[in-house]
Design a protein around this motif. Structure first.
Motif, short mmCIF file in Angstrom:
data_model
loop_
_atom_site.label_atom_id
_atom_site.label_comp_id
_atom_site.label_asym_id
_atom_site.label_seq_id
_atom_site.Cartn_x
_atom_site.Cartn_y
_atom_site.Cartn_z
N LYS A 22 35.17 44.86 42.61
CA LYS A 22 36.41 44.40 43.25
C LYS A 22 36.71 42.96 42.81
CE LYS A 22 38.52 43.88 47.77
NZ LYS A 22 38.33 43.98 49.20
N GLY A 23 37.91 42.70 42.40
CA GLY A 23 38.33 41.37 41.98
C GLY A 23 38.14 41.08 40.50
N PHE A 24 37.39 41.94 39.80
CA PHE A 24 37.09 41.69 38.39
C PHE A 24 38.36 41.69 37.53
CE2 PHE A 24 35.30 43.03 34.20
CZ PHE A 24 34.50 41.92 34.01
N GLN A 25 39.24 42.63 37.79
CA GLN A 25 40.48 42.71 37.01
C GLN A 25 41.31 41.45 37.19
OE1 GLN A 25 42.84 46.22 37.65
NE2 GLN A 25 44.53 45.46 36.42
N ASN A 26 41.38 40.93 38.42
CA ASN A 26 42.16 39.71 38.67
C ASN A 26 41.57 38.51 37.92
OD1 ASN A 26 43.87 41.09 40.35
ND2 ASN A 26 42.78 40.53 42.20
#
Length: 53
Positions: free
Chosen positions: A14-18
């Motif tokens: 979670k949050g890696f893409q951002n």
């Protein structure tokens, strides 16, 4: 090097893409000569901001 097929489904944290989108955006803005050095400094700044919270 070939990687054998696997049924394992990898999940993106979670949050890696951002985080990666932010890095890509700043690289495109800055057009650094050394992307690896730029990335290291970018992530170091993110860590400093996170530690202040």
């Amino acid at each position: 090097m070939a990687v054998p097929y696997s049924n394992t489904k990898l999940r993106v944290p979670k949050g890696f893409q951002n985080i990666l989108e932010g890095l890509a955006r700043e690289c495109l803005r800055s057009q650094p000569d050394d992307i690896f050095e730029f990335g290291a400094k970018y992530f170091e700044q993110l860590l400093q901001v996170r530690e202040r919270k």
